[in-house]
Write a protein that holds these residues in place. Structure first.
Motif, PDB file in Angstrom:
ATOM      1  N   PRO A   9       0.830  -1.209   0.000  1.00 18.54           N
ATOM      2  CA  PRO A   9       0.000   0.000   0.000  1.00 18.54           C
ATOM      3  C   PRO A   9       0.864   1.259   0.000  1.00 18.54           C
ATOM      4  O   PRO A   9       2.072   1.223   0.259  1.00 18.54           O
ATOM      5  N   LYS A  10       0.235   2.377  -0.228  1.00 13.99           N
ATOM      6  CA  LYS A  10       0.919   3.665  -0.199  1.00 13.99           C
ATOM      7  C   LYS A  10       1.411   3.958   1.217  1.00 13.99           C
ATOM      8  O   LYS A  10       0.723   3.693   2.199  1.00 13.99           O
ATOM      9  N   GLY A  11       2.641   4.478   1.319  1.00 15.03           N
ATOM     10  CA  GLY A  11       3.172   4.909   2.598  1.00 15.03           C
ATOM     11  C   GLY A  11       3.967   3.877   3.365  1.00 15.03           C
ATOM     12  O   GLY A  11       4.563   4.190   4.394  1.00 15.03           O
ATOM     13  N   ILE A  12       3.985   2.636   2.897  1.00 14.80           N
ATOM     14  CA  ILE A  12       4.746   1.586   3.580  1.00 14.80           C
ATOM     15  C   ILE A  12       6.133   1.519   2.953  1.00 14.80           C
ATOM     16  O   ILE A  12       6.285   1.506   1.728  1.00 14.80           O
ATOM     17  N   LYS A  13       7.173   1.434   3.796  1.00 20.15           N
ATOM     18  CA  LYS A  13       8.549   1.352   3.314  1.00 20.15           C
ATOM     19  C   LYS A  13       9.100  -0.052   3.528  1.00 20.15           C
ATOM     20  O   LYS A  13       8.870  -0.666   4.576  1.00 20.15           O
ATOM     21  N   LEU A  14       9.839  -0.523   2.532  1.00 17.03           N
ATOM     22  CA  LEU A  14      10.398  -1.879   2.574  1.00 17.03           C
ATOM     23  C   LEU A  14      11.898  -1.832   2.336  1.00 17.03           C
ATOM     24  O   LEU A  14      12.413  -0.893   1.730  1.00 17.03           O
ATOM     25  N   PRO A  15      12.614  -2.893   2.758  1.00 19.61           N
ATOM     26  CA  PRO A  15      14.045  -2.987   2.450  1.00 19.61           C
ATOM     27  C   PRO A  15      14.253  -3.416   1.002  1.00 19.61           C
ATOM     28  O   PRO A  15      13.305  -3.764   0.295  1.00 19.61           O
ATOM     29  N   ASP A  16      15.497  -3.373   0.574  1.00 18.18           N
ATOM     30  CA  ASP A  16      15.871  -3.890  -0.739  1.00 18.18           C
ATOM     31  C   ASP A  16      15.414  -5.336  -0.847  1.00 18.18           C
ATOM     32  O   ASP A  16      15.712  -6.161   0.005  1.00 18.18           O
ATOM     33  N   MET A  17      14.670  -5.681  -1.897  1.00 19.54           N
ATOM     34  CA  MET A  17      14.098  -7.024  -2.041  1.00 19.54           C
ATOM     35  C   MET A  17      14.904  -7.906  -2.979  1.00 19.54           C
ATOM     36  O   MET A  17      14.403  -8.897  -3.507  1.00 19.54           O
ATOM     37  N   LYS A  18      16.177  -7.595  -3.198  1.00 18.48           N
ATOM     38  CA  LYS A  18      16.951  -8.281  -4.235  1.00 18.48           C
ATOM     39  C   LYS A  18      17.137  -9.766  -3.961  1.00 18.48           C
ATOM     40  O   LYS A  18      17.465 -10.531  -4.847  1.00 18.48           O
ATOM     41  N   ARG A  19      16.944 -10.223  -2.718  1.00 15.77           N
ATOM     42  CA  ARG A  19      17.166 -11.624  -2.395  1.00 15.77           C
ATOM     43  C   ARG A  19      15.867 -12.416  -2.348  1.00 15.77           C
ATOM     44  O   ARG A  19      15.844 -13.520  -1.818  1.00 15.77           O
ATOM     45  N   ARG A  20      14.784 -11.892  -2.864  1.00 20.06           N
ATOM     46  CA  ARG A  20      13.518 -12.595  -2.711  1.00 20.06           C
ATOM     47  C   ARG A  20      13.189 -13.500  -3.896  1.00 20.06           C
ATOM     48  O   ARG A  20      12.063 -13.916  -4.046  1.00 20.06           O
ATOM     49  N   ARG A  59       3.038  -6.331  -5.779  1.00 21.26           N
ATOM     50  CA  ARG A  59       1.993  -5.622  -6.528  1.00 21.26           C
ATOM     51  C   ARG A  59       1.774  -4.280  -5.843  1.00 21.26           C
ATOM     52  O   ARG A  59       1.442  -4.222  -4.655  1.00 21.26           O
ATOM     53  N   LEU A  60       2.017  -3.211  -6.574  1.00 24.97           N
ATOM     54  CA  LEU A  60       1.928  -1.869  -6.007  1.00 24.97           C
ATOM     55  C   LEU A  60       0.508  -1.339  -6.086  1.00 24.97           C
ATOM     56  O   LEU A  60      -0.132  -1.396  -7.144  1.00 24.97           O
ATOM     57  N   GLU A  61      -0.005  -0.841  -4.951  1.00 23.74           N
ATOM     58  CA  GLU A  61      -1.256  -0.111  -4.989  1.00 23.74           C
ATOM     59  C   GLU A  61      -0.972   1.337  -5.394  1.00 23.74           C
ATOM     60  O   GLU A  61       0.173   1.796  -5.382  1.00 23.74           O
ATOM     61  N   GLU A  62      -1.988   2.054  -5.756  1.00 26.48           N
ATOM     62  CA  GLU A  62      -1.823   3.408  -6.266  1.00 26.48           C
ATOM     63  C   GLU A  62      -1.072   4.281  -5.255  1.00 26.48           C
ATOM     64  O   GLU A  62      -1.420   4.321  -4.072  1.00 26.48           O
ATOM     65  N   GLY A  63      -0.028   4.936  -5.732  1.00 27.45           N
ATOM     66  CA  GLY A  63       0.747   5.830  -4.883  1.00 27.45           C
ATOM     67  C   GLY A  63       1.875   5.148  -4.131  1.00 27.45           C
ATOM     68  O   GLY A  63       2.690   5.831  -3.498  1.00 27.45           O
ATOM     69  N   ALA A  64       1.940   3.819  -4.164  1.00 28.42           N
ATOM     70  CA  ALA A  64       2.993   3.101  -3.444  1.00 28.42           C
ATOM     71  C   ALA A  64       4.310   3.235  -4.202  1.00 28.42           C
ATOM     72  O   ALA A  64       4.340   3.281  -5.431  1.00 28.42           O
ATOM     73  N   GLU A  65       5.393   3.286  -3.445  1.00 29.77           N
ATOM     74  CA  GLU A  65       6.727   3.433  -4.038  1.00 29.77           C
ATOM     75  C   GLU A  65       7.504   2.137  -3.870  1.00 29.77           C
ATOM     76  O   GLU A  65       7.679   1.659  -2.743  1.00 29.77           O
ATOM     77  N   ALA A  66       7.954   1.573  -4.974  1.00 25.81           N
ATOM     78  CA  ALA A  66       8.670   0.291  -4.921  1.00 25.81           C
ATOM     79  C   ALA A  66      10.071   0.489  -4.375  1.00 25.81           C
ATOM     80  O   ALA A  66      10.757   1.444  -4.731  1.00 25.81           O
ATOM     81  N   PRO A  67      10.520  -0.403  -3.488  1.00 25.48           N
ATOM     82  CA  PRO A  67      11.913  -0.344  -3.042  1.00 25.48           C
ATOM     83  C   PRO A  67      12.842  -0.746  -4.178  1.00 25.48           C
ATOM     84  O   PRO A  67      12.416  -1.276  -5.204  1.00 25.48           O
ATOM     85  N   LYS A  68      14.136  -0.505  -3.969  1.00 28.18           N
ATOM     86  CA  LYS A  68      15.115  -0.828  -5.003  1.00 28.18           C
ATOM     87  C   LYS A  68      15.156  -2.330  -5.265  1.00 28.18           C
ATOM     88  O   LYS A  68      14.904  -3.135  -4.373  1.00 28.18           O
ATOM     89  N   ASN A  69      15.513  -2.675  -6.502  1.00 30.51           N
ATOM     90  CA  ASN A  69      15.736  -4.079  -6.891  1.00 30.51           C
ATOM     91  C   ASN A  69      14.536  -4.960  -6.592  1.00 30.51           C
ATOM     92  O   ASN A  69      14.672  -6.109  -6.195  1.00 30.51           O
TER      93      ASN A  69
END
Length: 582
Positions: free
Chosen positions: A550-561, A567-577
């Motif tokens: 959702p919008k406003g939630i921050k996540l770590p780098d997901m490169k190891r997943r 799936r991004l909801e409107e306004g959500a910002e994807a973390p790097k990688n």
């Protein structure tokens, strides 16, 4: 015509071979290792091979054309000086006040300056963690007296175990000199020619002056043996009464709550139940993933247990400028495997130099026949185990992710996992835990304070691997599990012993013409409810899932997943990688 006459005259002027034309080695494996690999070059013929080996001699004996120990020591001294200059240049790049000393604060300042120049939107907590890892890596490499300051003398003195120095020093110069036929301490051009012709004619069975594909058939095996021997891979010989038992797996049917090689890697667990018997067992186990082997039953029968598997290396990454490679503080060269239920003196870790896995694993699943086989046996190759031990295993097992293996004198067999209907442990969401047991029937192997014999540094997972970790995060309120709408399903194909999981988002047929049992379960996605510092490892391939951000939630780098996506909801910002779902 003149050109042909000149070539003939040149060939006649070459020194005569030091060995008679019919002088050959008694077998292919008697050809010196320093000379054999060149014989496999395409379109190899005798004079070309002799010239190639003469070139090798000249490259190692620059001054006189004859190789001596003084030549080798002079070359190694030059190489060590080059490495010293390289180390000094790299370390002093962090010296901010040009006093030829580097402190921890100077290293931090250097990295922070570089990040500022290039821009960096990494979250502060993660950036601080990365910075301290980089500082620790630089100090681990150069600060030999561990006082927190790198001096120019420390930086310019490569340790004996520095891989770049060890690699350069381990060239074949000394191996070549050891071939000196008359043992006078000098390998001459004429002696090298004689050795080369002898090696070539050992392979050239029909004496037509060329080496055919058929004549090289046995060379590949000899080269594999030579490489294994020179790599540092070695096994103690098995006694005449010992039964050699070999086990190959991809991983294990249970997640371990203990991480080997850091929390960024998934560690599994397998139970080995040793049956009663009189013969001592020489047990060799190898896995693709880090595995903790839990030995139960008649453990006194095990005379020794050899553990092979992934080998850790010092983590190498580019510094922020992208110019130099830095190393993490990891010790490196640890076999990422462990065992419980045995004393330390019975356990041996098998690894070679340069992080080599001495027993490479290749598995193929054949559900129609109910078998999983080690690839080398399918290809008809002689196993690495036989090359190291000098004999084949008395019994062998190969499987993907067994939960429990019964090890008897005459057979190693996977025990079908019982239907695991145990309630979720405290701290796990019951519904997600139930799905986790479908995917990984062994659930979680909790260590409960057991002593683990391992080279790696054991760590307790903060978030368990795979779906067990998802069940934790749901219970903690970090995630909310939501079943995906049909036709999204997760299909499990099993022969009762081994298992393969397939994600199917389209609802089409996945497995045909198989004798295996097919289990179809719901597929899930996980809504992220809070900022998170970490996610479970092992959410890869068919064990992958998808997250909703959702919008406003921050996540770590997901490169190891792995194959897991967001799936991004409107306004959500994807973390790097971060892989985004289609």
């Amino acid at each position: 015509m003149k050109r042909l006459i000149l070539i003939a005259a040149f060939a006649a002027a070459l020194p005569m071979a030091a060995h008679a034309a019919d002088d050959v080695y008694p077998s292919l494996d008697a050809i010196p290792a320093a000379m054999i690999e060149t014989l496999l070059q395409p379109d190899q013929f005798e004079q070309k091979y002799v010239a190639t080996m003469a070139g090798v001699l000249r490259a190692n004996a620059r001054e006189t054309g004859a190789l001596t120990l003084a030549d080798i020591e002079a070359a190694e001294a030059r190489q060590k000086r080059e490495l010293s200059r390289s180390r000094l240049r790299d370390a002093m790049a962090y010296d901010q006040n040009f006093d030829l000393k580097v402190t921890e604060d100077e290293i931090r300042t250097s990295f922070n300056d570089r990040r500022a120049r290039r821009g960096d939107d990494t979250p502060a907590a993660e950036r601080k963690k990365m910075l301290e890892q980089q500082v620790a890596g630089i100090l681990a490499r150069y600060d030999t007296d561990k006082d927190g300051v790198i001096t120019s003398r420390e930086a310019g003195t490569p340790p004996e175990n520095d891989e770049r120095w060890s690699y350069r020093r381990s060239g074949n110069s000394r191996d070549l000199l050891a071939l000196d036929p008359d043992k006078d301490g000098t390998l001459t051009a004429a002696e090298m020619e004689g050795l080369a012709r002898k090696a070539f004619r050992t392979v050239d069975k029909n004496r037509d002056g060329t080496i055919s594909r058929e004549e090289t058939q046995g060379l590949a095996k000899v080269i594999r043996v030579n490489r294994l021997k020179s790599s540092g891979c070695a096994l103690p010989a098995a006694g005449p009464q010992e039964k050699v038992m070999m086990i190959y797996t991809a991983g294990g049917g249970a997640w371990s709550d203990i991480a080997l090689g850091g929390e960024a890697r998934e560690t599994n667990a397998v139970t080995l139940d040793i049956g009663t018997g009189a013969e001592p067992l020489y047990l060799v186990v190898a896995s693709q993933k880090p595995v903790i082997w839990r030995v139960t039953g008649d453990t006194a029968r095990i005379s020794r247990m050899v553990l092979a598997g992934p080998v850790s290396a010092q983590q190498m990454e580019l510094d922020p400028d992208g110019g130099r490679v830095i190393l993490s503080p990891s010790k490196g060269k640890e076999v990422l495997a462990g065992v419980t239920g045995l004393p330390t003196e019975k356990v041996l870790f098998l690894k070679g130099d340069n992080h080599q896995n001495c027993l490479p694993i290749g598995l193929q699943m054949h559900f129609g026949s109910g078998q999983v086989r080690h690839v080398s046996s399918i290809e008809g190759e002689e196993s690495s185990l036989k090359m190291l031990l000098g004999r084949d295993a008395d019994q062998q097992y190969a499987g993907y992710n067994p939960v429990k293996l019964a090890v008897g004198s005459d057979k190693i067999s996977a025990l079908p996992p019982a239907a695991n209907t145990a309630p979720a442990p405290e701290g796990f969401d019951p519904e997600v835990w139930k799905q986790a047991l479908v995917l990984q029937p062994g659930g979680v192997a909790f260590s409960k304070g057991e002593s683990i014999v391992t080279e790696a540094r054991p760590q307790v997972y903060k978030i368990l691997p795979g779906w067990a970790g998802l069940a934790q995060m749901v219970k903690q309120g970090m995630l909310r599990a939501e079943k995906m709408a049909p036709p999204a399903t997760r299909i499990i194909v099993t022969d009762g012993m081994s298992m393969m999981v397939v994600r199917n988002s389209g609802g089409g047929a996945v497995v045909k013409n198989s004798d295996a049992r097919i289990i179809v379960t719901d597929d899930w996605e996980f809504r992220i409810l809070k900022d998170a510092d970490a996610f479970p490892v092992g959410l890869e391939g068919a064990f992958s899932t998808q997250f909703v951000l959702p919008k406003g939630i921050k996540l770590p780098d997901m490169k190891r997943r792995g194959a897991s996506c967001i799936r991004l909801e409107e306004g959500a910002e994807a973390p790097k990688n971060t892989p985004l779902c289609n």
